[in-house]
Design a protein around this motif. Structure first.
Motif, mmCIF file in Angstrom:
data_model
loop_
_atom_site.group_PDB
_atom_site.id
_atom_site.type_symbol
_atom_site.label_atom_id
_atom_site.label_comp_id
_atom_site.label_asym_id
_atom_site.label_seq_id
_atom_site.Cartn_x
_atom_site.Cartn_y
_atom_site.Cartn_z
ATOM 1 N N TYR A 56 44.945 113.799 7.785
ATOM 2 C CA TYR A 56 46.445 112.519 8.208
ATOM 3 C C TYR A 56 46.074 112.225 9.427
ATOM 4 C CZ TYR A 56 48.054 115.182 4.384
ATOM 5 O OH TYR A 56 48.270 115.345 3.249
ATOM 6 N N PRO A 57 45.850 110.479 9.441
ATOM 7 C CA PRO A 57 45.838 109.921 10.712
ATOM 8 C C PRO A 57 46.776 109.911 11.456
ATOM 9 C CG PRO A 57 44.493 108.592 9.368
ATOM 10 C CD PRO A 57 45.191 109.865 8.779
ATOM 11 N N VAL A 58 47.355 110.476 12.642
ATOM 12 C CA VAL A 58 48.729 110.774 13.479
ATOM 13 C C VAL A 58 49.250 109.728 14.128
ATOM 14 C CG1 VAL A 58 49.126 111.568 15.725
ATOM 15 C CG2 VAL A 58 47.316 112.683 14.961
ATOM 16 N N GLN A 59 48.021 108.320 14.244
ATOM 17 C CA GLN A 59 49.134 107.462 14.084
ATOM 18 C C GLN A 59 49.211 106.857 12.768
ATOM 19 O OE1 GLN A 59 47.434 103.889 15.875
ATOM 20 N NE2 GLN A 59 48.618 102.650 15.841
ATOM 21 N N ALA A 60 49.060 106.886 12.300
ATOM 22 C CA ALA A 60 49.669 106.168 10.776
ATOM 23 C C ALA A 60 50.787 107.538 10.397
ATOM 24 C CB ALA A 60 48.921 106.745 9.314
ATOM 25 N N PHE A 61 50.231 108.638 10.175
ATOM 26 C CA PHE A 61 51.406 109.396 9.760
ATOM 27 C C PHE A 61 52.795 109.582 10.539
ATOM 28 C CE2 PHE A 61 54.211 113.772 10.509
ATOM 29 C CZ PHE A 61 53.465 113.540 9.163
ATOM 30 N N ASN A 62 52.535 108.867 12.126
ATOM 31 C CA ASN A 62 54.137 108.541 13.132
ATOM 32 C C ASN A 62 54.457 107.407 12.485
ATOM 33 O OD1 ASN A 62 53.623 111.003 13.880
ATOM 34 N ND2 ASN A 62 52.212 110.094 15.556
ATOM 35 N N GLU A 63 53.926 106.610 11.598
ATOM 36 C CA GLU A 63 54.530 104.864 11.628
ATOM 37 C C GLU A 63 55.206 105.483 10.286
ATOM 38 O OE1 GLU A 63 51.303 102.538 11.432
ATOM 39 O OE2 GLU A 63 50.872 102.412 13.862
ATOM 40 N N TRP A 64 54.736 106.485 9.224
ATOM 41 C CA TRP A 64 55.418 107.053 8.118
ATOM 42 C C TRP A 64 55.789 107.104 8.149
ATOM 43 C CZ3 TRP A 64 56.313 111.081 5.359
ATOM 44 C CH2 TRP A 64 56.780 111.321 4.110
ATOM 45 N N CYS A 65 56.091 108.506 9.334
ATOM 46 C CA CYS A 65 57.863 108.900 9.283
ATOM 47 C C CYS A 65 58.578 107.471 10.304
ATOM 48 C CB CYS A 65 57.652 109.614 10.632
ATOM 49 S SG CYS A 65 57.107 111.226 9.320
ATOM 50 N N ASP A 66 58.843 107.411 11.226
ATOM 51 C CA ASP A 66 59.180 106.324 11.320
ATOM 52 C C ASP A 66 60.113 105.465 10.316
ATOM 53 O OD1 ASP A 66 59.234 107.203 14.089
ATOM 54 O OD2 ASP A 66 57.766 105.517 14.596
ATOM 55 N N GLU A 67 58.769 104.606 9.494
ATOM 56 C CA GLU A 67 59.674 103.903 7.919
ATOM 57 C C GLU A 67 60.915 105.094 7.781
ATOM 58 O OE1 GLU A 67 60.583 101.399 5.737
ATOM 59 O OE2 GLU A 67 59.219 100.948 8.000
ATOM 60 N N LEU A 68 60.335 106.015 7.600
ATOM 61 C CA LEU A 68 61.531 106.655 6.219
ATOM 62 C C LEU A 68 62.784 106.999 7.083
ATOM 63 C CD1 LEU A 68 59.629 109.659 4.809
ATOM 64 C CD2 LEU A 68 60.233 107.724 4.007
ATOM 65 N N ASP A 69 62.303 107.126 8.413
ATOM 66 C CA ASP A 69 63.326 107.399 9.475
ATOM 67 C C ASP A 69 63.960 105.292 9.369
ATOM 68 O OD1 ASP A 69 62.826 110.406 10.284
ATOM 69 O OD2 ASP A 69 62.254 108.888 12.349
ATOM 70 N N SER A 70 63.738 104.621 9.230
ATOM 71 C CA SER A 70 64.731 103.278 9.384
ATOM 72 C C SER A 70 65.737 103.614 8.536
ATOM 73 C CB SER A 70 63.678 102.444 9.371
ATOM 74 O OG SER A 70 63.644 101.302 8.990
ATOM 75 N N GLN A 71 64.558 103.586 6.512
ATOM 76 C CA GLN A 71 65.031 103.824 5.831
ATOM 77 C C GLN A 71 66.358 104.505 5.757
ATOM 78 O OE1 GLN A 71 61.985 104.477 3.003
ATOM 79 N NE2 GLN A 71 60.931 102.676 3.024
ATOM 80 N N ALA A 72 66.267 106.159 5.919
ATOM 81 C CA ALA A 72 66.885 106.652 6.032
ATOM 82 C C ALA A 72 68.232 106.272 6.830
ATOM 83 C CB ALA A 72 66.901 108.060 6.385
ATOM 84 N N SER A 73 68.176 106.029 7.530
ATOM 85 C CA SER A 73 69.203 105.605 9.174
ATOM 86 C C SER A 73 69.676 104.169 8.298
ATOM 87 C CB SER A 73 68.521 105.045 10.200
ATOM 88 O OG SER A 73 68.276 103.765 10.932
ATOM 89 N N ASN A 74 69.403 103.370 7.022
ATOM 90 C CA ASN A 74 69.941 101.869 6.986
ATOM 91 C C ASN A 74 70.704 102.184 5.573
ATOM 92 O OD1 ASN A 74 68.994 100.288 9.030
ATOM 93 N ND2 ASN A 74 67.225 100.454 7.744
ATOM 94 N N ASP A 75 70.235 103.798 4.890
ATOM 95 C CA ASP A 75 70.495 103.433 3.462
ATOM 96 C C ASP A 75 72.117 104.141 3.623
ATOM 97 O OD1 ASP A 75 71.357 104.686 1.261
ATOM 98 O OD2 ASP A 75 69.543 105.559 0.745
ATOM 99 N N PRO A 76 73.125 103.301 3.118
ATOM 100 C CA PRO A 76 74.585 103.900 3.207
ATOM 101 C C PRO A 76 74.736 105.650 2.571
ATOM 102 C CG PRO A 76 74.336 101.480 1.223
ATOM 103 C CD PRO A 76 72.584 102.757 2.454
ATOM 104 N N ASN A 77 74.098 106.040 1.038
ATOM 105 C CA ASN A 77 73.772 107.374 0.894
ATOM 106 C C ASN A 77 73.170 108.284 1.563
ATOM 107 O OD1 ASN A 77 75.240 106.049 -1.529
ATOM 108 N ND2 ASN A 77 73.352 104.438 -2.109
ATOM 109 N N THR A 78 73.166 107.710 2.429
ATOM 110 C CA THR A 78 72.565 108.866 3.087
ATOM 111 C C THR A 78 73.246 110.003 3.927
ATOM 112 O OG1 THR A 78 69.804 107.871 3.578
ATOM 113 C CG2 THR A 78 70.387 109.708 4.990
ATOM 114 N N HIS A 79 73.423 110.982 4.057
ATOM 115 C CA HIS A 79 74.760 112.135 4.770
ATOM 116 C C HIS A 79 73.306 113.324 5.156
ATOM 117 C CE1 HIS A 79 77.292 109.771 1.663
ATOM 118 N NE2 HIS A 79 76.442 110.827 0.733
ATOM 119 N N ARG A 80 73.178 112.352 6.457
ATOM 120 C CA ARG A 80 72.500 113.282 7.999
ATOM 121 C C ARG A 80 73.202 114.019 8.231
ATOM 122 N NH1 ARG A 80 67.695 109.964 10.567
ATOM 123 N NH2 ARG A 80 66.609 112.217 9.603
ATOM 124 N N ASN A 81 72.691 115.384 8.636
ATOM 125 C CA ASN A 81 73.758 116.066 9.546
ATOM 126 C C ASN A 81 75.460 115.931 9.807
ATOM 127 O OD1 ASN A 81 71.898 116.791 10.490
ATOM 128 N ND2 ASN A 81 71.585 115.462 12.238
#
Length: 84
Positions: A56-81
Motif C-alpha cells: 500500500y503506497p503510503v501517500q495514496a493510503f493516507n489520502e484514502w484515509c483522509d477522504e474517509l475522514d472527510s466523508q464521515a465528518s460530512n455525514d449526518p448519520n455518522t455517530h463518532r464517539n
C-alpha cells in the motif's frame, strides 16, 4: 572498530505499507483488506503488486484515509464517539 551500516528502512522514509501494517493502522483484521482487494469494486485503500507482494503506497493510503475522514465528518448519520 568495524564500520556500521545504516538500516536502509530507517534511513529512507517508508514508501509502502504491508497488508499487516495497513491493517494495524486501520484497526482491522488483515483478512478484511484481503477481501476488499478481491471484490469487483474495491472498497479499500489503493494497492500495488511489487514482485508478487501486495503493498500500500503510503501517500495514496493516507489520502484514502483522509477522504474517509472527510466523508464521515460530512455525514449526518455518522455517530463518532457519541454515547447513547
Amino acid at each position: 572498530m568495524s564500520a556500521q551500516h545504516p538500516n536502509p528502512q530507517k534511513a529512507v522514509a517508508k514508501r509502502y505499507y504491508t497488508t499487516e501494517e495497513a491493517a494495524v493502522i486501520l484497526q482491522l483484521d488483515k483478512r478484511t483488506l484481503q477481501n476488499w482487494r478481491y471484490v469487483a469494486k474495491p472498497d479499500g485503500p489503493p494497492y500495488v503488486h511489487i514482485g508478487g507482494a501486495v503493498r500500500y503506497p503510503v501517500q495514496a493510503f493516507n489520502e484514502w484515509c483522509d477522504e474517509l475522514d472527510s466523508q464521515a465528518s460530512n455525514d449526518p448519520n455518522t455517530h463518532r464517539n457519541q454515547r447513547r
